[in-house]
Design a protein around this motif. Structure first.
Motif, mmCIF file in Angstrom:
data_model
loop_
_atom_site.group_PDB
_atom_site.id
_atom_site.type_symbol
_atom_site.label_atom_id
_atom_site.label_comp_id
_atom_site.label_asym_id
_atom_site.label_seq_id
_atom_site.Cartn_x
_atom_site.Cartn_y
_atom_site.Cartn_z
ATOM 1 N N ALA B 3 18.758 -2.268 32.983
ATOM 2 C CA ALA B 3 19.236 -3.407 33.765
ATOM 3 C C ALA B 3 18.827 -4.679 33.057
ATOM 4 O O ALA B 3 17.696 -4.808 32.619
ATOM 5 N N SER B 5 18.341 -8.789 32.591
ATOM 6 C CA SER B 5 17.718 -9.822 33.403
ATOM 7 C C SER B 5 18.662 -10.937 33.816
ATOM 8 O O SER B 5 19.776 -11.039 33.361
ATOM 9 N N LYS B 6 18.076 -11.777 34.571
ATOM 10 C CA LYS B 6 18.801 -12.965 35.004
ATOM 11 C C LYS B 6 18.490 -14.118 34.064
ATOM 12 O O LYS B 6 17.758 -13.967 33.102
ATOM 13 N N ASP B 8 18.024 -16.922 31.397
ATOM 14 C CA ASP B 8 18.329 -16.948 29.969
ATOM 15 C C ASP B 8 17.711 -15.749 29.271
ATOM 16 O O ASP B 8 17.113 -15.846 28.225
ATOM 17 N N GLY B 9 17.842 -14.608 29.849
ATOM 18 C CA GLY B 9 17.308 -13.386 29.259
ATOM 19 C C GLY B 9 18.115 -12.889 28.080
ATOM 20 O O GLY B 9 17.925 -11.776 27.614
ATOM 21 N N MET B 10 19.010 -13.696 27.587
ATOM 22 C CA MET B 10 19.804 -13.359 26.410
ATOM 23 C C MET B 10 20.554 -12.050 26.607
ATOM 24 O O MET B 10 20.329 -11.057 25.931
#
Lengths: 154, 932
Positions: B3, B5-6, B8-10
């Protein structure tokens, strides 16, 4: 310490950190050679071996091998615990770290290692201090990647 | 794919990584990567300015691709842009990219250095740390030039945050390791040392690595650290297991810091101050006591941390080697570990005990563990542990247990891993000789060695057994009987044939009385091996045959028949053919008396006589200047063979050739240079082979090429050329073993005043600290002669062979005469100049006995090799030699004239040298007096 490598049981390099200037070609050769040597060893064998002019200290955590090359006068046992502390830091940061965390968040793994070791020497042995430094960075960037596949057994 | 991330987790990066992971083949992976590279390239080149996030993402992708093992040749500029971002994460990725993909583009480096400079002065501790990390990771000279001045200031400034101090200390250490000349501690020294007292344990931990490295290089400047380190250690050791909070690791207080403190103390001798020393001894005792306490945790981390400190403490105790009580306690502790269930501890205990065995205080204590160690050699499943056990057995061997240890090593050899056989063979050979009381045991051992591991037995080993048999009357009959029996085996090693051939050729008569080993039986036995052997062995056997003809006239016709056969007398190998022809002729025309004289038994090898030592000691006087140094070199050379008190013995094979050594005078003319290939060698090779060391330095006065040094492990060859006041020397280091040499380093030093007389620039062609087995590496040294000089530069060689450190110092054969330009002149001119140089100090003269045959041609060759012009028809006495030349130094030219008057009747020479400079005359005279 001269370098640290993380590689999987399948011989995939997951992280490499070199503390002395080494040409790319030599790095590749050394990695290949060393992986072969370490992967060929049986579980009950000792964690230290002489390789070229270096002492290799390695330990396996689940599917990952953590492998450090240290100099003649360095202490093998404490190097084993350097590895363990690094694993603890990864674990604390990722929350039950697994190989995939390190693959998908390789840059984080490098940052954590950099906070812990610098130029091959320990910067701080306190888990708190190291993680504090890392978490500061995350105040801006809240990356939370969850995964529980192939969990590292601590 | 996990899963993602939300924020700016690239996400793009995660998608890309997961794509790569899904690729089924290498080709698919490369295709996907190329697609991504094209995409990133177009984004970077596009007109639209990228925002920080995208730039970070793409730079991170490039980094990922690079770490997969692909080449990346762009993106550096974008990464550098990120450095000046205000967002921490963007800056961080920028720095990571720069650290991993260092680029030597100077424009780029200027920009990077600028960004670092900004961050260092930002007073934002996290930014400062990032910048310091980058400097440490890159560690280049350019970085050192830019920042080596600034970092010590940050390190000791009162207002620097602890975390920054830690980074600064380690950053400085990295720069010091790469460019020590740029890191000047001077004024900071004392404040850096006092970081050992810092409140913050993290700061101490980081600082001590720096202090240890600096202390190793400048022990005197940093010696105040000893008492500080002792008190810090004492505080940690006596603290309870929870006192240090976060710095307690699995109930062990500050294990890393403790190890580092103990390591730092190993840079110094025991403290002189009684109180400090007392406190330290107390610490060491406490550490040893704690090892006996029950563990506070069952976790392996607890015992590892605790034992890490213990082993480091033992290293310090061994380093001091002055506290018998502590040494014995350390040994007992290690003894317990020898039987520990943890393989790691057994390994380390064996390793550590090896060093304890060499201390006079603990040698006996180590010996008590012999049974356990032998058992380890037999039963350990891990070859690296067995190797340690073998090393320890070697280290603990002395006269009392040599027989047992040698027997165990021999039996281990039968099953030993191929990788360590050669080393084991050397060890057995050395121990057998070093501790032989009864020489039949020695002979048995070496023959067993050849039988079990013949391929790994080097020439020196079998030369040595022959030498010992020749010198010891009491063992000759036994040796003949034993080799005769050993040769009965249907398949025996060629080395055994060599030893057998030599020994039966000399002493076969001692067992000929027994009809089972009658002369003919002996001959047939040897000859049955002949066809399976290589050329050098066949050559040796032919010599044994001719010796048989002398020993046993009844074998004459059989042997002549063999020699006469086409396969001998028309052999395509010149050496074999020549021997067959000459031996056949000799046996048919020489009378029994002549034959008996020519083929007389080998005279005893002068015991150790030949070593440089004995030879030089005889010659006190100016020529013996080098006795001490060479003696030292010799001793080290001995250790190189792993030998102790008698280590030099293996080179004792290098005896002065006795007249009868040159069997049949096959080797006419000047002594064969050591560089001559030894293939097809005669029996006499026993002499000439190791003779390589014999004259070392002095052998090169009249020649430029040859072998400077040789032992069982290493051969050093030299080729050199000189022009005017410049010279170039090629050094060839050959690894004679099949095991690699590691950490191979060489240093050339000019002792004392020499530095200002010769300037040398020294370059490696292949800077590999590794020499593979059987490989040779080359080094080039450039030499410039500034003024005339007398001493020689020293070459120090260090390397590890099978774990043991080898250290060797040799004189480099750079002598003043190398810079001669020959000067031709007529008789008249010569005597005119001779008269001009008539001041008493300008002349040096020496009268000495001839060391070699007074052969005119040889003398001429040597004088030419000296570098002067050999002038014909100048001296009224045609027996005399005169030479002229000019020594070219950078400062001046020194004209020199020489006259050598041989007196054949007295076997003496008179040598006169006149030069415009007195030191030159003297030095030339010294050098030359050793040559004739």
């Amino acid at each position: 310490m001269r370098f640290m490598l993380l590689f999987s049981r399948q011989g995939k390099l997951r992280l490499q950190k070199w503390y002395t200037a080494t040409a790319e070609r030599d790095k590749k050769k050394m990695v290949r050679e060393l992986m072969q040597v370490v992967l060929a060893r049986k579980p009950k064998m000792c964690s230290f071996l002489e390789w070229r002019d270096l002492k290799i200290v390695y330990k396996r955590y689940a599917s990952l091998y953590f492998c450090c090359a240290v100099e003649e006068q360095d202490n093998e046992l404490i190097t084993l615990e350097v590895i363990h502390r690094f694993v603890e830091l990864l674990d604390k940061y990722f929350g039950s770290v697994c190989e995939l965390d390190i693959i998908f968040n390789f840059e984080k793994a490098y940052f954590i290692l950099d906070e812990f070791l610098m130029g091959g020497e320990i910067q701080d042995t306190s888990k708190k201090s190291v993680l504090k430094a890392i978490e500061q960075a995350d105040l801006l960037q809240e990356v939370l990647i969850y995964c529980y596949i192939d969990q590292v057994d601590l | 794919m996990p899963a993602v991330s939300k924020g700016d987790g690239m996400r793009g990066l995660a998608v890309f990584i997961s794509d790569i992971r899904n690729c089924k083949s290498k080709e698919a992976e490369i295709k996907r990567i190329n697609k991504e590279l094209a995409n990133i390239r177009s984004k970077f080149k596009g007109d639209k300015a990228l925002d920080g996030y995208s730039k970070k993402k793409y730079v991170c992708k490039l980094l990922f691709i690079f770490l997969l093992g692909h080449d990346i040749d762009f993106g550096h500029m974008e990464a550098v842009n990120l450095l000046s971002s205000n967002k921490y994460t963007e800056k961080q990725i920028g720095y990571l990219f720069i650290s991993v993909l260092v680029n030597s583009n100077s424009e780029l480096i200027r920009l990077i250095n600028n960004a670092i400079k900004n961050d260092l002065s930002s007073r934002n501790p996290t930014f400062m740390c990032l910048a310091l990390h980058c400097i440490a990771n890159v560690g280049s000279r350019e970085m050192a030039e830019a920042f080596a001045g600034e970092i010590p200031r940050i390190l000791v400034a009162g207002d620097t945050m602890d975390s920054v101090k830690q980074s600064a200390a380690l950053c400085l250490l990295r720069l010091y390791k790469t460019s020590p000349d740029l890191v000047l501690m001077g004024e900071w020294t004392s404040r850096v040392v006092h970081l050992l007292n810092d409140q913050h344990m993290g700061v101490v931990t980081a600082a001590i690595s720096l202090i240890t490295c600096l202390s190793q290089k400048n022990p005197d400047e940093f010696k105040t650290c000893v008492s500080l380190a002792v008190s810090r250690l004492s505080r940690i050791v006596s603290s309870a297991s929870t006192d240090l909070q976060d710095y307690t690791y699995y109930f062990v207080p500050a294990p890393w810091l403790s190890c580092k403190l103990l390591r730092l103390l190993q840079c110094y001798p025991p403290p002189e101050d009684g109180a400090v020393k007392g406190r330290l001894v107390e610490c060491l005792e406490t550490i040893l006591n704690k090892a006996q306490e029950p563990p506070k945790s069952k976790k392996v981390q607890h015992s590892n941390a605790k034992n890490a400190i213990l082993f480091e403490a033992i290293s310090l105790i061994i380093h001091y080697d002055s506290e018998p009580n502590l040494l014995v306690r350390a040994c007992n502790q290690l003894g317990q570990f020898l039987q520990h269930r943890e393989t790691n501890l057994r390994y380390l205990a064996l390793e550590s005990m090896c060093t304890l065995a060499s201390s006079e205080f603990s040698h006996e204590a180590v010996k008590t563990h012999i049974e356990t160690v032998i058992n380890a050699l037999k039963t350990e499943r891990d070859v690296s542990v067995r190797q340690r056990a073998a090393d320890l057995l070697y280290a603990m061997c002395d006269r009392s247990n040599a027989k047992q240890i040698v027997a165990e090593m021999l039996s281990y050899l039968e099953t030993a891993d191929y990788s360590i056989r050669e080393e084991m063979v050397l060890k057995v050979a050395i121990l057998a000789e070093k501790y032989a009381v009864d020489y039949s045991w020695y002979v048995d051992t070496i023959l067993n060695l050849i039988r079990i591991a013949g391929d790994y037995v080097s020439e020196e080993v079998w030369y040595r057994v022959i030498q010992i048999v020749i010198n010891r009357d009491d063992v000759q009959g036994y040796a003949a009987k034993t080799v005769f029996e050993a040769l009965q085996a249907p398949a025996c090693h060629e080395n055994m044939v060599k030893v057998g051939g030599y020994i039966l050729g000399e002493f076969g008569n001692l067992i000929a009385g027994d009809p089972r080993s009658s002369p003919l039986v002996q001959f047939n036995l040897l000859h049955s091996k002949f066809h399976l052997c290589s050329v050098p062995t066949r050559a040796l056997l032919l010599s044994a045959y001719i010796k048989f003809i002398n020993l046993f006239p009844e074998t004459k016709s059989t042997i002549q028949e063999v020699l006469r056969s086409d396969s001998q007398i028309r052999n395509s190998d010149v050496e074999l053919q020549q021997r067959a022809v000459e031996y056949l002729k000799l046996s048919s025309i020489a009378s029994t008396d002549v034959l008996a004289t020519v083929l007389e038994e080998m005279p005893p090898f002068p015991e150790r006589e030949s070593s440089i030592l004995a030879k030089l000691k005889k010659k006190k006087g100016p020529g013996a200047v080098s006795v001490n140094e060479l003696e030292e070199g010799k001793r080290e050379g001995g250790e190189l063979n792993g030998g102790g008190e008698r280590g030099g013995d293996s080179s004792a094979i290098a005896s002065t050739p006795s007249p009868s050594a040159d069997l049949l005078g096959l080797r006419a003319g000047p002594p064969v240079t050591a560089a001559a290939p030894s293939a097809g060698s005669l029996l006499v090779d026993v002499f000439s082979e190791a003779g390589v060391n014999d004259d070392g330095f002095l052998r090169f006065v009249c020649k430029n090429n040859g072998v400077l040094f040789e032992n069982q492990l290493l051969q050093i060859g030299i080729k050199s050329e000189y022009r005017q006041n410049l010279g170039r020397m090629y050094l060839f280091y050959g690894n004679k073993t099949s095991v690699q040499f590691v950490t191979f380093t060489t240093t050339v030093t000019c002792p004392g005043e020499l530095q200002s007389h010769i300037l040398h620039i020294h370059t490696w062609n292949s800077l590999e600290p590794l020499i593979e087995g059987g490989a040779q590496v080359q080094q080039v040294i450039n030499i410039e002669c500034l003024t005339d000089f007398s001493d020689a530069p020293l070459l120090n060689i260090k390397f590890r062979y099978g774990g043991a450190l080898q250290n060797l110092t040799l004189k480099l054969p750079v002598t003043i005469n190398k810079f001669f330009q020959p000067t031709e002149m007529a008789s008249h001119d010569f005597f005119q100049r001779w008269k001009q140089l008539s001041l008493p100090q300008q002349e040096a003269q020496k009268i000495f006995k001839a060391n070699h045959a007074m052969d005119t041609e040889v003398l001429k060759a040597k004088l030419l090799g000296l570098g002067m012009a050999l002038l014909e028809n100048v001296d009224p006495n045609p027996e005399n030699f005169v030479c002229a030349g000019v020594i070219q130094t950078k400062a001046q030219q020194v004209g020199s004239l020489l006259r050598l008057e041989p007196n054949a009747q007295a076997q003496m020479y008179r040598l006169t040298v006149r030069s415009s400079k007195d030191t030159v005359s003297k030095r030339l005279c010294e050098l030359l007096a050793e040559q004739f």
